[in-house]
Scaffold this active site. Structure first.
Site, short mmCIF file in Angstrom:
data_model
loop_
_atom_site.label_atom_id
_atom_site.label_comp_id
_atom_site.label_asym_id
_atom_site.label_seq_id
_atom_site.Cartn_x
_atom_site.Cartn_y
_atom_site.Cartn_z
CG ASP A 171 -0.26 -0.49 2.48
OD1 ASP A 171 -0.86 -1.26 3.23
OD2 ASP A 171 0.91 -0.09 2.72
CG ASP A 204 0.59 4.33 4.11
OD1 ASP A 204 -0.49 4.03 3.56
OD2 ASP A 204 1.13 3.61 4.97
CG ASP A 215 7.60 1.01 13.08
OD1 ASP A 215 7.96 1.69 12.11
OD2 ASP A 215 6.87 0.01 12.97
P1 ATP Z 1 3.81 -3.42 5.40
O1 ATP Z 1 2.71 -2.53 4.90
O2 ATP Z 1 4.72 -3.89 4.35
O3 ATP Z 1 3.33 -4.47 6.29
P2 ATP Z 1 4.62 -1.01 6.70
O4 ATP Z 1 5.94 -0.58 7.30
O5 ATP Z 1 4.13 -0.21 5.55
O6 ATP Z 1 4.76 -2.53 6.33
P3 ATP Z 1 2.15 -0.33 7.96
O7 ATP Z 1 1.43 -1.04 9.04
O8 ATP Z 1 1.54 -0.22 6.62
O9 ATP Z 1 3.58 -1.03 7.86
O10 ATP Z 1 2.49 1.12 8.55
C1 ATP Z 1 2.88 2.21 7.73
C2 ATP Z 1 3.93 3.06 8.45
O11 ATP Z 1 3.40 3.60 9.67
C3 ATP Z 1 5.17 2.29 8.88
O12 ATP Z 1 6.11 2.19 7.84
C4 ATP Z 1 5.68 3.14 10.02
O13 ATP Z 1 6.37 4.28 9.55
C5 ATP Z 1 4.39 3.62 10.68
N1 ATP Z 1 3.95 2.71 11.77
C6 ATP Z 1 3.14 1.64 11.67
N2 ATP Z 1 2.93 1.05 12.84
C7 ATP Z 1 3.64 1.75 13.75
C8 ATP Z 1 3.84 1.65 15.15
N3 ATP Z 1 3.26 0.68 15.86
N4 ATP Z 1 4.64 2.57 15.75
C9 ATP Z 1 5.22 3.56 15.02
N5 ATP Z 1 5.07 3.70 13.72
C10 ATP Z 1 4.30 2.83 13.06
MG MG Z 2 2.27 -0.44 4.57
#
Ligand code: ATP
Ligand code: MG
Length: 432
Positions: free
Chosen positions: A52, A54, A131
């Site tokens: 996805d 963002d 994170d």
């Molecule tokens: P994927 O979508 O591939 O599983 P992602 O890193 O994009 O991994 P998402 O859950 O889509 O994970 O979250 C998007 C972004 O939001 C992350 O890259 C991070 O920057 C932030 N984020 C998500 N969860 C947390 C958290 N628990 N604490 C701090 N930042 C977070």
């Molecule tokens: Mg993501």
């Protein structure tokens, strides 16, 4: 801040979703800051297809609402905008800070758990509240550069996951970050940096404070993203599995010949293969698999106390589901079919015409059959049964009638010997 200019990185606009580009351009043209952020930037730098896209901006949710007709504001904890393009949703978030600015908008509970964090901030604030360093990179639509505020670019090159700030404090704020560390390291094949890894086993218990509904969502991400085996092994290594699936850990420990573990790992491997092949795996099937060791153990215990198979099955399913609900909130629309998959397993040893037809017509037949096949991979105990069911499924109604003969009854010659006494699922589990 480090600016990685367009000629120093591999992110091309061609690999960014056209809808995400549309959002970025519209924001830029309206005079706002507009960046692609998070997992998408990280994945693009690795040459992977992001799940996805963002977007982060300095426009407020109200300004977003005015700018985009297809905008829905969501979120209780923090207001986000979803820009909806048919199937695809681009999530747009206003830069935010985690620092307590005295406005009282940020509430932290004694243990350090973050309860609310809706304070707008600068892009730097937005970067450090994320994170991992690799998740805090910003791709600017203004000049196609990548902005790195905390060394994430270098960490992507080195393939390491490093928590931003003091790891222990960050885990205390949000214990789900421990699960994210395992999941992302499994998915990206990244090492977990030492200081980031060290507190996990020590702080695993904090997962008990996380809402069971959030743990359900996170568990699906751990096991349905194509890296279930690696995730499972990571969770085990860091002691997180004890928090997530305590009954399973217990059952695997008591099953000395390791058969239950083999079924589980084999099942996760086949789940990964299905995801890889773009085939679906239902949460019900996943949980039937994850909790199978616990179910088998409960069943063996109840049967050793003299309970009939039918009753023991019901009780074991109840017990395991109920206990599991304490940590992971499994919605009933998944726990009911999960139970059916379990309860149908012994029915595959039937050859009676009526029962064969009834089983074939069961809405959960396919899932239960696939589950049986999975179990079969690690032991050929049910080889004859499976051969029978494979054959039966390939036959038309007429052909089936022929096999069973006009009078019905069992298949000739192939009927298993009539069982005497109590039927059992043959699983060796040390009793409690
Ligand atoms: P994927 O979508 O591939 O599983 P992602 O890193 O994009 O991994 P998402 O859950 O889509 O994970 O979250 C998007 C972004 O939001 C992350 O890259 C991070 O920057 C932030 N984020 C998500 N969860 C947390 C958290 N628990 N604490 C701090 N930042 C977070
Ligand atoms: Mg993501």
């Amino acid at each position: 801040m480090r600016i990685i200019s367009r000629d120093q990185h591999c992110i091309s606009r061609r690999s960014i979703s056209p809808n995400a580009l549309r959002v970025l351009y519209r924001l830029r043209d309206a005079g706002f800051a507009a960046y692609l952020v998070g997992g998408a930037v990280r994945d693009l730098l690795l040459g992977r297809n992001p799940k996805d896209f963002d977007v982060a901006t300095d426009a407020t949710p109200d300004q977003l609402k005015q700018l985009f007709r297809n905008c829905r504001l969501i979120g209780r904890r923090f207001r986000l905008a979803h820009i909806v393009f048919g199937q695809e949703i681009i999530e747009v978030a206003t830069f935010r800070a985690n620092d307590d600015d005295g406005s009282g908008d940020r509430k932290v509970h004694d243990g350090g758990l973050l309860l609310r964090d809706n304070v707008y901030g600068s892009i730097e604030d937005d970067a450090i509240r994320r994170d991992f360093t690799t998740n805090a990179l910003y791709y600017a639509i203004s000049d196609f550069s990548v902005r790195d505020y905390i060394g994430g670019f270098e960490d992507v090159q080195q393939r390491v996951l490093r928590l931003i700030g003091d790891p222990e404090q960050r885990y205390r704020e949000d214990p789900v970050r421990m699960l994210r560390a395992i999941r992302l390291s499994a998915k990206l094949e990244f090492a977990i940096e030492e200081a980031t890894a060290e507190p996990i086993a020590r702080l695993a218990g904090l997962l008990a404070e996380v809402a069971p509904a959030r743990l359900f969502e996170e568990t699906l991400k751990l096991f349905l993203s194509g890296h279930a085996v690696a995730s499972f092994e990571g969770l085990e290594r860091f002691g997180l599995l004890d928090m997530l699936l305590p009954q399973v850990v217990e059952a695997l420990r008591s099953n000395r010949n390791g058969a239950l573990r083999r079924v589980l790992i084999e099942g996760l491997r086949s789940t990964d293969a299905r995801v890889e092949a773009d085939e679906s795996v239902s949460p019900a099937f996943l949980f039937a698999l994850l909790l199978w060791p616990a179910y088998c153990r409960a069943l063996a215990v109840l049967q050793s106390q003299g309970m009939s198979l039918e009753e023991a099955q019901q009780r074991a399913a109840d017990r395991v589901t109920l206990n599991q609900m304490q940590t992971i909130a499994l919605p009933r629309r998944f726990s009911l079919p999960m139970r059916e998959i379990w309860l149908m397993q012994p029915r595959f040893s039937t050859r009676q015409r009526k029962r064969v037809f009834r089983l074939l017509a069961h809405p959960r037949f396919r899932a239960a059959y696939d589950f049986m096949m999975l179990r079969q991979v690690v032991s050929d105990e049910h080889a004859a049964d499976m051969a029978f069911w494979r054959e039966v499924q390939q036959k038309s109604g007429d052909e089936l009638a022929e096999i069973f003969g006009p009078g019905g009854g069992a298949v000739e010659g192939e009927a298993p010997p009539r069982r005497r006494g109590r039927r059992r699922l043959t699983i060796t589990v040390d009793p409690e």
